[in-house]
Design a protein around this motif. Structure first.
Motif, short mmCIF file in Angstrom:
data_model
loop_
_atom_site.label_atom_id
_atom_site.label_comp_id
_atom_site.label_asym_id
_atom_site.label_seq_id
_atom_site.Cartn_x
_atom_site.Cartn_y
_atom_site.Cartn_z
N ARG A 154 20.79 -5.92 -10.22
CA ARG A 154 19.36 -5.86 -9.87
C ARG A 154 19.27 -6.26 -8.41
N VAL A 155 18.83 -5.32 -7.57
CA VAL A 155 18.83 -5.52 -6.11
C VAL A 155 17.40 -5.46 -5.60
N THR A 156 16.99 -6.51 -4.89
CA THR A 156 15.62 -6.61 -4.37
C THR A 156 15.65 -6.71 -2.85
N PRO A 157 15.03 -5.77 -2.12
CA PRO A 157 15.01 -5.87 -0.66
C PRO A 157 14.26 -7.12 -0.20
N LEU A 158 14.80 -7.78 0.84
CA LEU A 158 14.15 -8.96 1.41
C LEU A 158 13.58 -8.67 2.79
N TYR A 159 14.43 -8.17 3.70
CA TYR A 159 13.96 -7.89 5.05
C TYR A 159 14.98 -7.01 5.76
N THR A 160 14.55 -6.43 6.87
CA THR A 160 15.46 -5.69 7.74
C THR A 160 15.56 -6.44 9.06
N GLU A 161 16.65 -6.17 9.78
CA GLU A 161 16.80 -6.78 11.10
C GLU A 161 17.54 -5.80 12.00
N PRO A 162 17.27 -5.88 13.31
CA PRO A 162 17.93 -4.95 14.23
C PRO A 162 19.42 -5.24 14.35
N ALA A 223 40.21 -6.97 21.59
CA ALA A 223 41.50 -6.38 21.98
C ALA A 223 41.35 -4.97 22.53
N GLY A 224 40.10 -4.47 22.58
CA GLY A 224 39.86 -3.15 23.15
C GLY A 224 40.17 -2.00 22.23
N ARG A 225 40.18 -2.24 20.92
CA ARG A 225 40.55 -1.19 19.98
C ARG A 225 39.37 -0.33 19.56
N GLY A 226 38.17 -0.69 19.99
CA GLY A 226 36.99 0.08 19.65
C GLY A 226 35.75 -0.77 19.78
N ILE A 227 34.61 -0.18 19.41
CA ILE A 227 33.35 -0.90 19.40
C ILE A 227 32.90 -1.06 17.95
N SER A 228 31.82 -1.82 17.76
CA SER A 228 31.28 -1.95 16.41
C SER A 228 29.79 -2.27 16.51
N PHE A 229 29.16 -2.44 15.37
CA PHE A 229 27.76 -2.81 15.29
C PHE A 229 27.62 -3.96 14.30
N LEU A 230 26.75 -4.91 14.63
CA LEU A 230 26.48 -6.03 13.74
C LEU A 230 24.99 -6.27 13.66
N ALA A 231 24.57 -6.87 12.53
CA ALA A 231 23.20 -7.35 12.44
C ALA A 231 23.00 -8.45 13.48
#
Length: 300
Positions: A154-162, A223-231
């Motif tokens: 059972r999954v209930t949304p709480l909030y979003t963030e950039p 280490a320069g192996r790539g980029i990523s995205f985080l909350a």
């Protein structure tokens, strides 16, 4: 037929080592006793679990399936024992899982104020832990980040963030106030899940590394192996001297939800959901980390 958990633990010991002698030593039992227990388990299940020859021990298809199922089952048994022991000691416990950057404290304090007889324990989890730990009972309720396999939950949304772009300190865009998806198109991407779950609409080649959690992501980016995205919230609690965070406003936001096994229903769980939703509303109204800290004080 009831599955004998002792035999199952013996099976896992052999399956993980593929060696009866070493497994027997680890279990502190004689090897002939272990062999008899495994044969008895095979008879119970009506299936051969191992092939044994002069070259060694290997799992059969049935053995591989049992090994995949055994971990969650044994973990669930451990969770039951933990909850029963806590109750016998006069204290009930609620185990709450959370992802990096998610603040559990506001909801935990509000919940404990209403339930002084319940202790809230917390445990950080990674993306691939979310559903399994809820389903096998190691965690009672969890703050999760999408995507998650919702089967049985059972999954209930709480909030979003950039989200923010995670770049090596020497990256050509590291000094920008913000970047766009177009700026980063084509950059090798470090991601922890199926490529279809990536939040960007732009094509990114796979960086070739599987990352599990924020810390591993930062090390690979540094280490320069790539980029990523985080909350954005994850960056408040995680830093690295060789990594820069840059806002990326046009990226799809991160969704934080509260999740519980669908079969795990109780007034206590419902009350924690309520506390978490109230805390999320305060956090949303605060709008930034400093005000979020004030929000903790407000609910305490």
């Amino acid at each position: 037929m009831d599955l004998d958990l002792r035999k199952l633990r013996y099976f896992v010991a052999v399956a993980e080592r593929l060696h009866f002698g070493r497994a027997a030593d680890e279990l502190h039992i004689a090897q002939p006793v272990l062999s008899r227990q495994i044969r008895a388990l095979e008879q119970d299940l009506g299936a051969s679990l191992f092939t044994r020859d002069r070259h060694g021990v290997e799992l059969t298809d049935a053995g591989r399936q049992l090994l995949a199922d055994a971990g969650p089952l044994l973990a669930s048994t451990h969770a039951v024992r933990r909850r029963v022991s806590a109750a016998a000691g006069g204290k009930r416990r609620l185990m709450v899982g959370f992802r990096a950057g998610v603040a559990v404290t506001p909801a935990a304090r509000a919940f404990e104020a209403r339930h002084p007889d319940v202790v809230v324990d917390v445990q950080r989890i990674e993306g691939d832990d979310q559903a399994p730990m809820l389903l096998d009972g190691r965690i009672d309720v969890a703050y999760v980040r999408l995507p998650i396999d919702e089967t049985g939950l059972r999954v209930t949304p709480l909030y979003t963030e950039p989200r923010v772009a995670v770049l090596p300190a020497g990256h050509r865009l590291a000094g920008k106030e913000e970047v766009t998806e177009a700026d980063l198109a084509g950059e090798p991407l470090l991601w922890h899940a199926d490529p279809s779950t990536q939040p960007t609409r732009r094509p990114h080649p796979n960086a070739g590394y599987v990352v599990r959690g924020v810390d591993e992501t930062l090390e690979h980016v540094a280490a320069g192996r790539g980029i990523s995205f985080l909350a954005r919230s994850a960056t408040v609690f995680s830093s690295h001297p060789d990594v820069i965070y840059v806002p990326i406003p046009d990226l799809a936001p991160d969704q934080v939800c509260l999740a519980v096994a669908a079969s795990h229903t109780s007034p206590m769980i419902d009350d924690f959901f309520t506390a978490a939703q109230e805390a999320a509303e305060i956090t949303a109204e605060c709008g930034n980390y400093e005000m979020w800290r004030l929000g903790i004080d407000a609910v305490s």
